[in-house]
Design a protein around this motif. Structure first.
Motif, PDB file in Angstrom:
ATOM      1  N   ALA A 145       7.341 -18.841 -20.481  1.00  0.00           N
ATOM      2  CA  ALA A 145       8.554 -19.449 -21.030  1.00  0.00           C
ATOM      3  C   ALA A 145       8.451 -20.972 -20.998  1.00  0.00           C
ATOM      4  CB  ALA A 145       9.779 -18.984 -20.248  1.00  0.00           C
ATOM      5  N   ALA A 146       7.918 -21.515 -19.912  1.00  0.00           N
ATOM      6  CA  ALA A 146       7.765 -22.970 -19.810  1.00  0.00           C
ATOM      7  C   ALA A 146       6.790 -23.478 -20.861  1.00  0.00           C
ATOM      8  CB  ALA A 146       7.292 -23.344 -18.409  1.00  0.00           C
ATOM      9  N   ARG A 197       8.547 -23.590 -24.186  1.00  0.00           N
ATOM     10  CA  ARG A 197       9.521 -24.683 -24.290  1.00  0.00           C
ATOM     11  C   ARG A 197       8.824 -26.021 -24.487  1.00  0.00           C
ATOM     12  NH1 ARG A 197      13.080 -21.971 -20.061  1.00  0.00           N
ATOM     13  NH2 ARG A 197      11.732 -22.927 -18.526  1.00  0.00           N
ATOM     14  N   ALA A 255      10.931 -29.841 -22.425  1.00  0.00           N
ATOM     15  CA  ALA A 255      11.899 -29.127 -21.607  1.00  0.00           C
ATOM     16  C   ALA A 255      12.117 -29.916 -20.327  1.00  0.00           C
ATOM     17  CB  ALA A 255      11.384 -27.735 -21.280  1.00  0.00           C
ATOM     18  N   LYS A 261      15.172 -30.919 -16.979  1.00  0.00           N
ATOM     19  CA  LYS A 261      15.985 -30.375 -15.902  1.00  0.00           C
ATOM     20  C   LYS A 261      17.008 -29.371 -16.403  1.00  0.00           C
ATOM     21  CE  LYS A 261      15.870 -33.914 -12.342  1.00  0.00           C
ATOM     22  NZ  LYS A 261      16.701 -34.766 -11.491  1.00  0.00           N
ATOM     23  N   ALA A 262      17.540 -29.600 -17.608  1.00  0.00           N
ATOM     24  CA  ALA A 262      18.592 -28.720 -18.124  1.00  0.00           C
ATOM     25  C   ALA A 262      18.089 -27.286 -18.274  1.00  0.00           C
ATOM     26  CB  ALA A 262      19.119 -29.238 -19.452  1.00  0.00           C
ATOM     27  N   ASP A 263      16.877 -27.114 -18.819  1.00  0.00           N
ATOM     28  CA  ASP A 263      16.322 -25.766 -18.970  1.00  0.00           C
ATOM     29  C   ASP A 263      16.072 -25.133 -17.609  1.00  0.00           C
ATOM     30  OD1 ASP A 263      16.313 -25.785 -21.756  1.00  0.00           O
ATOM     31  OD2 ASP A 263      14.313 -26.685 -21.847  1.00  0.00           O
ATOM     32  N   GLY A 264      15.500 -25.904 -16.706  1.00  0.00           N
ATOM     33  CA  GLY A 264      15.228 -25.390 -15.368  1.00  0.00           C
ATOM     34  C   GLY A 264      16.500 -25.041 -14.630  1.00  0.00           C
ATOM     35  N   GLU A 265      17.496 -25.890 -14.767  1.00  0.00           N
ATOM     36  CA  GLU A 265      18.771 -25.626 -14.106  1.00  0.00           C
ATOM     37  C   GLU A 265      19.413 -24.362 -14.656  1.00  0.00           C
ATOM     38  OE1 GLU A 265      22.419 -27.577 -11.998  1.00  0.00           O
ATOM     39  OE2 GLU A 265      21.052 -28.886 -13.067  1.00  0.00           O
ATOM     40  N   HIS A 266      19.347 -24.179 -15.961  1.00  0.00           N
ATOM     41  CA  HIS A 266      19.889 -22.971 -16.579  1.00  0.00           C
ATOM     42  C   HIS A 266      19.201 -21.728 -15.999  1.00  0.00           C
ATOM     43  CE1 HIS A 266      20.042 -19.761 -19.641  1.00  0.00           C
ATOM     44  NE2 HIS A 266      21.288 -20.162 -19.752  1.00  0.00           N
ATOM     45  N   ASP A 267      17.883 -21.764 -15.880  1.00  0.00           N
ATOM     46  CA  ASP A 267      17.122 -20.639 -15.338  1.00  0.00           C
ATOM     47  C   ASP A 267      17.503 -20.354 -13.882  1.00  0.00           C
ATOM     48  OD1 ASP A 267      15.842 -20.531 -17.788  1.00  0.00           O
ATOM     49  OD2 ASP A 267      13.972 -21.436 -17.059  1.00  0.00           O
ATOM     50  N   ARG A 298      13.970 -25.191 -10.980  1.00  0.00           N
ATOM     51  CA  ARG A 298      13.141 -24.283 -11.778  1.00  0.00           C
ATOM     52  C   ARG A 298      13.021 -22.972 -11.019  1.00  0.00           C
ATOM     53  NH1 ARG A 298       6.838 -25.925 -10.937  1.00  0.00           N
ATOM     54  NH2 ARG A 298       6.571 -23.733 -11.295  1.00  0.00           N
TER      55      ARG A 298
END
Length: 163
Positions: free
Chosen positions: A43-44, A47, A51, A53-59, A92
């Motif tokens: 997934a990373a 992205r 990608a 902090k926002a993507d990692g925070e969402h995960d 993450r």
């Protein structure tokens, strides 16, 4: 002594431990964590480098939401403590667990008690954490609940880990 023949292609052999007992290999929970790690890496990669902090925070928040209580409440509180103590860390997932990294390396992580069916959750640090103290220091802590004292200690350890 009889000569040992190589195993035929496609057959499984079992390893034995020092005690002579057959090894069962990885537990189902460990295999699931490894699958989650592989999925996270894919997934990373999809992205890409943009990608953040926002993507990692969402995960991380999605993983926390999946946890049963009381681990969920503990993970939510730890997330807030880590963000406040070390804003430079990027949330993450790591082997399906909430983790926090700096420069792409995981510094600390939370392991739910339910994930590996243990009697307590744990909060740990990787070798990227700056916690060296003499010839021996702790790298993981068992957590049954978070009181103000534990929260303060965790905040101080996280700050030290990224210093």
């Amino acid at each position: 002594m009889a000569e040992r023949k190589p195993a035929k292609k496609g057959t499984k052999t079992s390893a034995t431990t020092a005690t002579g007992k057959a090894s069962q290999g990885f537990t189902e929970e460990a295999r699931a964590a490894m699958r989650e790690r592989a999925q996270g890496l894919k997934a990373a990669a999809l992205r890409g480098r943009r990608a953040g902090k926002a993507d990692g925070e969402h995960d991380v928040l999605a993983k926390i939401a999946e946890m049963p209580e009381p681990d969920r409440a503990m993970a939510e509180r730890l997330h807030a403590i880590i963000k406040a103590s070390a804003p430079a860390l990027s949330p993450r997932t790591w082997y399906g667990m909430p983790a926090y990294a700096m420069d792409g390396k995981v510094v600390c992580f939370f392991q739910s008690a339910q994930k590996f069916k243990t009697r307590y959750a744990s909060f740990g640090f990787s070798d990227a954490a700056n916690l060296d103290e003499g010839a021996m220091w702790p790298t993981a802590f068992a957590l049954e609940k978070l009181t103000a004292a534990e929260e303060a200690r965790i905040g101080a350890l996280v700050k030290k880990a990224v210093s």
